[in-house]
Scaffold this active site. Sequence first.
Site, PDB file in Angstrom:
ATOM      1  N   HIS A   1      24.597 -17.891 -38.875  1.00 51.62           N
ATOM      2  CA  HIS A   1      23.247 -17.586 -39.351  1.00 51.62           C
ATOM      3  C   HIS A   1      22.319 -18.785 -39.161  1.00 51.62           C
ATOM      4  O   HIS A   1      22.744 -19.868 -38.772  1.00 51.62           O
ATOM      5  CB  HIS A   1      23.302 -17.173 -40.821  1.00 51.62           C
ATOM      6  CG  HIS A   1      23.998 -15.862 -41.060  1.00 51.62           C
ATOM      7  ND1 HIS A   1      23.420 -14.830 -41.771  1.00 51.62           N
ATOM      8  CD2 HIS A   1      25.230 -15.404 -40.692  1.00 51.62           C
ATOM      9  CE1 HIS A   1      24.251 -13.797 -41.832  1.00 51.62           C
ATOM     10  NE2 HIS A   1      25.359 -14.129 -41.188  1.00 51.62           N
TER      11      HIS A   1
ATOM     12  N   SER B   1      35.711 -20.500 -33.880  1.00 47.63           N
ATOM     13  CA  SER B   1      35.327 -21.647 -33.073  1.00 47.63           C
ATOM     14  C   SER B   1      34.479 -22.599 -33.895  1.00 47.63           C
ATOM     15  O   SER B   1      34.734 -22.792 -35.075  1.00 47.63           O
ATOM     16  CB  SER B   1      34.612 -21.211 -31.797  1.00 47.63           C
ATOM     17  OG  SER B   1      34.542 -22.291 -30.898  1.00 47.63           O
TER      18      SER B   1
ATOM     19  N   ASP C   1      30.565 -19.665 -42.803  1.00 48.68           N
ATOM     20  CA  ASP C   1      31.758 -20.024 -43.557  1.00 48.68           C
ATOM     21  C   ASP C   1      32.614 -20.944 -42.686  1.00 48.68           C
ATOM     22  O   ASP C   1      32.587 -20.854 -41.458  1.00 48.68           O
ATOM     23  CB  ASP C   1      32.594 -18.778 -43.875  1.00 48.68           C
ATOM     24  CG  ASP C   1      31.986 -17.913 -44.965  1.00 48.68           C
ATOM     25  OD1 ASP C   1      30.848 -18.192 -45.402  1.00 48.68           O
ATOM     26  OD2 ASP C   1      32.653 -16.947 -45.376  1.00 48.68           O
TER      27      ASP C   1
END
Length: 282
Positions: A144, A247, A88
């Site tokens: 991911h 980050s 995200d």
Amino acid sequence: MSPKVALQYLLPHRLLTSLAYRMARIRTRWFKDWLIGLVIRQFRVDMAEAADPEPRNYPHFNAFFTRELAPGMRTADPDPATLVMPADGKVSQVGRIEAGRIFQAKGQAFTAAELLGDEAMAAPYADGWFANIYLSPRDYHRVHMPWTGTLVETLHVPGRLFTVAPWGVQAIPRLFARNERLVCHFDTDFGPMCSVMVGALLVSGVESVWNGEEIPPYAHKPVRRDWRGRNITLARFAEMARFNYGSTVILLFPRDAVTLDTIATETVTRLGRRLGQVNALR
């Protein structure tokens, strides 16, 4: 140079980030509940997406910040030939690596070799593709896999901890090639693929699914680990690593193996959405 940019050069990055690391693990109930509540309100965190939506159930701030999503909250693009977004966040940049250089922001660029800390490992990405995804404090903080890959090698590169907020990216030259980072090299059925977990100010750590906590400790010289022969294979869309604060993750791909979609800067994206297309397998 503006005062806030000048301050980035003067701040004791590692000291402040070490303090943030400790604060994020304080279990005193009133303190951790106050801090979690403050972040939820300040950044409008949607707890309805979390596997545990009750903020007071988290034992400390870091557990809240690295929270799992509820099952089914994110799904991978249904076309099995597509690369998927690793996290995200917001798209900082997506595009071609031109003559070995990666575009950062207007007037700013850095080389793939600088980012990876190794010219030989950067060679397969000459004139290839890159994607830069910024995770803000409100986002899900697990990263991911965009495609199935077998872990080959990691390199912990020492560096600064400048902010990776958009204003910092625009103002600080070669920011991503200067910050502390964990470079993860994978072998895939289309060739090499690289995922770089870039640290930042107050980012208190990076953890991988295969080795646990990678940062801290902070490095004083490059730390290389060879994972060949360990059979660490992560599937497309599987969790790879996590930030213990917001980050940036940067992905690198070879030139002909894939084509990334044209995605505008600052586009809000979600884990599992389409990032591009795999053109050919080996």
